[in-house]
Scaffold this active site. Structure first.
Site, PDB file in Angstrom:
ATOM      1  N   LYS A 153       0.901  -1.155   0.000  1.00  7.91           N
ATOM      2  CA  LYS A 153       0.000   0.000   0.000  1.00  7.91           C
ATOM      3  C   LYS A 153       0.943   1.210   0.000  1.00  7.91           C
ATOM      4  O   LYS A 153       1.532   1.578   1.008  1.00  7.91           O
ATOM      5  CB  LYS A 153      -0.889  -0.013   1.255  1.00  7.91           C
ATOM      6  CG  LYS A 153      -1.861   1.165   1.303  1.00  7.91           C
ATOM      7  CD  LYS A 153      -1.261   2.327   2.050  1.00  7.91           C
ATOM      8  CE  LYS A 153      -2.150   3.534   2.122  1.00  7.91           C
ATOM      9  NZ  LYS A 153      -2.146   4.339   0.889  1.00  7.91           N
ATOM     10  N   GLU A 227       9.106   2.070  10.917  1.00 10.03           N
ATOM     11  CA  GLU A 227      10.199   3.030  10.726  1.00 10.03           C
ATOM     12  C   GLU A 227       9.524   4.392  10.609  1.00 10.03           C
ATOM     13  O   GLU A 227       8.892   4.692   9.606  1.00 10.03           O
ATOM     14  CB  GLU A 227      10.984   2.658   9.470  1.00 10.03           C
ATOM     15  CG  GLU A 227      12.372   3.250   9.456  1.00 10.03           C
ATOM     16  CD  GLU A 227      12.407   4.589   8.783  1.00 10.03           C
ATOM     17  OE1 GLU A 227      12.205   5.602   9.494  1.00 10.03           O
ATOM     18  OE2 GLU A 227      12.640   4.625   7.572  1.00 10.03           O
ATOM     19  N   CYS A 261      13.601  10.983   6.754  1.00  7.48           N
ATOM     20  CA  CYS A 261      13.503  10.685   8.187  1.00  7.48           C
ATOM     21  C   CYS A 261      14.871  10.805   8.844  1.00  7.48           C
ATOM     22  O   CYS A 261      14.962  11.190  10.005  1.00  7.48           O
ATOM     23  CB  CYS A 261      12.906   9.301   8.411  1.00  7.48           C
ATOM     24  SG  CYS A 261      13.660   8.023   7.414  1.00  7.48           S
ATOM     25  N   GLU A 358       9.326  17.063  14.430  1.00  8.28           N
ATOM     26  CA  GLU A 358      10.103  16.780  13.225  1.00  8.28           C
ATOM     27  C   GLU A 358       9.768  17.845  12.172  1.00  8.28           C
ATOM     28  O   GLU A 358       8.592  18.106  11.906  1.00  8.28           O
ATOM     29  CB  GLU A 358       9.725  15.394  12.680  1.00  8.28           C
ATOM     30  CG  GLU A 358      10.444  15.059  11.380  1.00  8.28           C
ATOM     31  CD  GLU A 358      10.179  13.638  10.886  1.00  8.28           C
ATOM     32  OE1 GLU A 358       9.050  13.141  11.046  1.00  8.28           O
ATOM     33  OE2 GLU A 358      11.117  13.050  10.322  1.00  8.28           O
TER      34      GLU A 358
HETATM   35  P1  NDP Z   1       1.916   9.363   6.494  1.00  7.62           P
HETATM   36  O1  NDP Z   1       2.569   8.693   7.610  1.00  7.62           O
HETATM   37  O2  NDP Z   1       0.516   9.807   6.650  1.00  7.62           O
HETATM   38  O3  NDP Z   1       1.971   8.380   5.206  1.00  7.62           O
HETATM   39  C1  NDP Z   1       2.851   7.282   5.079  1.00  7.62           C
HETATM   40  C2  NDP Z   1       2.069   6.050   4.618  1.00  7.62           C
HETATM   41  O4  NDP Z   1       1.160   5.667   5.654  1.00  7.62           O
HETATM   42  C3  NDP Z   1       1.205   6.318   3.404  1.00  7.62           C
HETATM   43  O5  NDP Z   1       1.144   5.149   2.618  1.00  7.62           O
HETATM   44  C4  NDP Z   1      -0.151   6.616   4.006  1.00  7.62           C
HETATM   45  O6  NDP Z   1      -1.213   6.415   3.122  1.00  7.62           O
HETATM   46  C5  NDP Z   1      -0.178   5.628   5.158  1.00  7.62           C
HETATM   47  N1  NDP Z   1      -1.084   5.963   6.241  1.00  7.62           N
HETATM   48  C6  NDP Z   1      -1.360   7.181   6.757  1.00  7.62           C
HETATM   49  N2  NDP Z   1      -2.229   7.071   7.786  1.00  7.62           N
HETATM   50  C7  NDP Z   1      -2.492   5.766   7.931  1.00  7.62           C
HETATM   51  C8  NDP Z   1      -3.351   5.020   8.798  1.00  7.62           C
HETATM   52  N3  NDP Z   1      -4.068   5.596   9.749  1.00  7.62           N
HETATM   53  N4  NDP Z   1      -3.397   3.683   8.644  1.00  7.62           N
HETATM   54  C9  NDP Z   1      -2.678   3.075   7.698  1.00  7.62           C
HETATM   55  N5  NDP Z   1      -1.868   3.720   6.833  1.00  7.62           N
HETATM   56  C10 NDP Z   1      -1.771   5.051   6.950  1.00  7.62           C
HETATM   57  O7  NDP Z   1       2.811  10.549   6.016  1.00  7.62           O
HETATM   58  P2  NDP Z   1       2.417  11.909   5.250  1.00  7.62           P
HETATM   59  O8  NDP Z   1       2.549  11.676   3.810  1.00  7.62           O
HETATM   60  O9  NDP Z   1       1.121  12.486   5.666  1.00  7.62           O
HETATM   61  O10 NDP Z   1       3.572  12.827   5.792  1.00  7.62           O
HETATM   62  C11 NDP Z   1       3.369  13.462   7.048  1.00  7.62           C
HETATM   63  C12 NDP Z   1       4.587  13.374   7.913  1.00  7.62           C
HETATM   64  O11 NDP Z   1       4.998  12.021   8.106  1.00  7.62           O
HETATM   65  C13 NDP Z   1       5.826  14.023   7.345  1.00  7.62           C
HETATM   66  O12 NDP Z   1       5.772  15.404   7.508  1.00  7.62           O
HETATM   67  C14 NDP Z   1       6.912  13.335   8.136  1.00  7.62           C
HETATM   68  O13 NDP Z   1       7.015  13.924   9.396  1.00  7.62           O
HETATM   69  C15 NDP Z   1       6.395  11.933   8.285  1.00  7.62           C
HETATM   70  N6  NDP Z   1       6.941  11.007   7.282  1.00  7.62           N
HETATM   71  C16 NDP Z   1       7.998  10.244   7.643  1.00  7.62           C
HETATM   72  C17 NDP Z   1       8.576   9.412   6.721  1.00  7.62           C
HETATM   73  C18 NDP Z   1       9.725   8.547   7.070  1.00  7.62           C
HETATM   74  O14 NDP Z   1      10.533   8.229   6.203  1.00  7.62           O
HETATM   75  N7  NDP Z   1       9.827   8.078   8.307  1.00  7.62           N
HETATM   76  C19 NDP Z   1       8.128   9.343   5.335  1.00  7.62           C
HETATM   77  C20 NDP Z   1       6.990  10.187   5.059  1.00  7.62           C
HETATM   78  C21 NDP Z   1       6.444  10.983   6.017  1.00  7.62           C
HETATM   79  P3  NDP Z   1      -1.897   7.671   2.353  1.00  7.62           P
HETATM   80  O15 NDP Z   1      -0.829   8.296   1.544  1.00  7.62           O
HETATM   81  O16 NDP Z   1      -2.948   7.034   1.546  1.00  7.62           O
HETATM   82  O17 NDP Z   1      -2.407   8.573   3.438  1.00  7.62           O
END
Ligand code: NDP
Length: 453
Positions: A153, A227, A261, A358
């Site tokens: 996903k 992660e 990250c 962050e």
């Molecule tokens: P999210 O954590 O929302 O998205 C990452 C993945 O998780 C996407 O596939 C998203 O799907 C999915 N997701 C989100 N909410 C849920 C849920 N409740 N249940 C299951 N899956 C979920 O990141 P964002 O894109 O909104 O970015 C926001 C913040 O997240 C950033 O500003 C940063 O701080 C952090 N982030 C950290 C990353 C890392 O490498 N550790 C990478 C990206 C973001 P969908 O896109 O459909 O919402």
């Protein structure tokens, strides 16, 4: 599902989302595929992975451009990402054999005792948009090779990349359905995790997403690996090589336009070198080329989505309202595309977003400390614990600091980066479990004890 080019702000393509019936079919196909896939020899699975690496290399430009168009990363960095994906394929193609070899463990004298590493079944990977190919390859390279099958996903803003990864594996000759992309929103994840056919889940992303997935996995007693975010310290001690420290600092903060990250986010600088470091660091940040991500010279492209840019802006505004000084940057650029400039904040107050949250964009928070001890205390005064860097001419001192920083990795005189050979992951709110290396491939296998009397 829409893929929007963050440089032009225009929709580049639309995709039909998968509905419940599509997901049901995918789960059933995954279960069937697992039967045959786990029977395939490890040699076969390793050969296919090596072929996937070749497909990536042959199509480097195509996949690099796709990433740049979908999420705005500078094209030179996109090419490096494709190469790194090929590298992780090579790594596990070469080393999965030794990592998965049965291990003799001494038990009673009169019994034969050993541990085998058997696959679990279909594994769900919930992945983010920031390294849209790398995050997925670092999941699939170990875990498909150990005999699991993958369900992806991907983030909703990179459906093109999700489908491209399926294409790479198809072109490499993987059997159908060993890896499938589900074009679904996050609201469908709960049911997928609860499904008996799914054996485990891994997520890379934000804390709230991680917490939701971990809760659902826990409720269903399924293994999870998370992660999550980080706010990595970058410690500059009084004997640091300042030119190198400042140059690398700018790179460490702005890699992937600041959306990583493991980007350095909190710069903790000894007072003896503070002024000189800040001056050099600001110079380095101002020297970066910000612009068209398709341009070879560009160092910093647009932020991947408009909402991410405006969230970042709110965090900076609040930090400045609380008393921080803007040394450079500090507000979105007045141009088309979701551009936020390289920014340096000093005098960052305690409990401001720049100190305790962050910042997922090219914004650095700089702190002045009086001693090494204070540097370590400040580094650890964070909800996160992913990576970190320490800069010093004295390597033993660097190793001592590394031992005391609470994080999943510390790099001495280098920026934090992942490497297929080395375990990668966090502590505290940065998540749990490890990816990559031998530790990574062992996360999703049944470490089965066999006792033969
Ligand atoms: P999210 O954590 O929302 O998205 C990452 C993945 O998780 C996407 O596939 C998203 O799907 C999915 N997701 C989100 N909410 C849920 C849920 N409740 N249940 C299951 N899956 C979920 O990141 P964002 O894109 O909104 O970015 C926001 C913040 O997240 C950033 O500003 C940063 O701080 C952090 N982030 C950290 C990353 C890392 O490498 N550790 C990478 C990206 C973001 P969908 O896109 O459909 O919402």
């Amino acid at each position: 599902m829409q893929s929007v080019n963050p440089y032009t702000e225009s929709v580049r393509e639309e995709y039909d989302e998968h509905d419940e019936a599509d997901v049901e079919e995918a789960l059933s196909r995954a279960e069937n595929a697992f039967e045959g896939w786990q029977e395939r020899s490890l040699t076969d699975r390793r050969r296919l992975l090596a072929d996937a690496g070749e497909v990536l290399r042959e199509n480097e430009e195509k996949y690099a451009e796709l990433m740049t168009e979908e999420m705005g990363k500078p094209i030179s960095q996109a090419r490096s990402e494709v190469e790194k994906c090929a590298w992780v394929c090579d790594y596990y193609a070469e080393h999965a054999g030794e990592h998965l070899q049965e291990k003799t463990v001494k038990g009673p004298e009169d019994a034969e005792t050993y541990v085998r590493y058997d696959p679990l079944g279909p594994i769900l990977a919930v992945m983010p948009w920031n390294f849209p190919l790398w995050q997925v390859f670092r999941f699939l390279a170990p875990h498909l090779t150990s005999g699991n099958v993958g369900l992806l996903k991907h983030a909703s803003n990179v459906p093109g990349c999700a489908l491209a990864i399926e294409e790479v594996l198809r072109d490499a000759g993987y059997p159908e359905d060993v890896f499938q992309s589900l074009l679904v929103g996050s609201d469908q994840i709960e049911d997928i995790i609860a499904d008996d056919r799914v054996r485990a889940v891994t997520l890379t992303g934000s804390g709230p997403a991680g917490r939701a997935v971990a809760e659902q996995a826990g409720r269903n007693l399924k293994k999870s690996v998370l992660e999550l975010g980080g706010s990595d310290p970058y410690i500059v001690l009084d004997d640091a090589p300042l030119d190198a420290a400042a140059e690398t600092a700018a790179q460490a903060r702005t890699i992937n336009s600041g959306q990583s990250c493991i980007a350095a986010k909190r710069f903790i600088v000894h007072e003896d070198v503070y002024d000189e470091f800040v001056e050099k660091f600001v110079e380095e940040m101002e020297a970066l080329d910000v612009g068209d991500p398709m341009d070879e010279e560009t160092n910093v492209g647009p932020q991947a989505r408009e909402d991410l840019m405006s969230d970042l802006q709110e965090q900076v505004d609040e930090t400045v309202e609380m008393g921080a000084t803007v040394e450079t940057g500090g507000e979105p650029m007045d141009r088309e595309g979701y551009f936020y400039p390289p920014t340096v904040l000093t005098d960052v107050p305690r409990d401001s977003p720049g100190e305790c949250e962050e910042l997922f964009g090219p914004v650095a928070s700089v702190f002045r400390v009086e001693s090494e001890e204070e540097a370590i205390t400040l580094a650890n005064d964070s909800q996160y614990g992913l990576g970190g860097s320490v800069w010093t001419e004295d390597l033993e001192r660097g190793k001592d600091v590394a031992a005391n920083v609470e994080s999943g990795a510390v790099f001495v005189n280098e920026l934090t980066k992942s490497d297929p050979r080395l375990p990668f992951g966090g502590v505290k709110q940065s998540g749990y479990g490890r990816e990559l290396g031998v530790e990574g491939i062992h996360e999703f296998v049944n470490r089965k004890t066999v006792f033969v009397q």
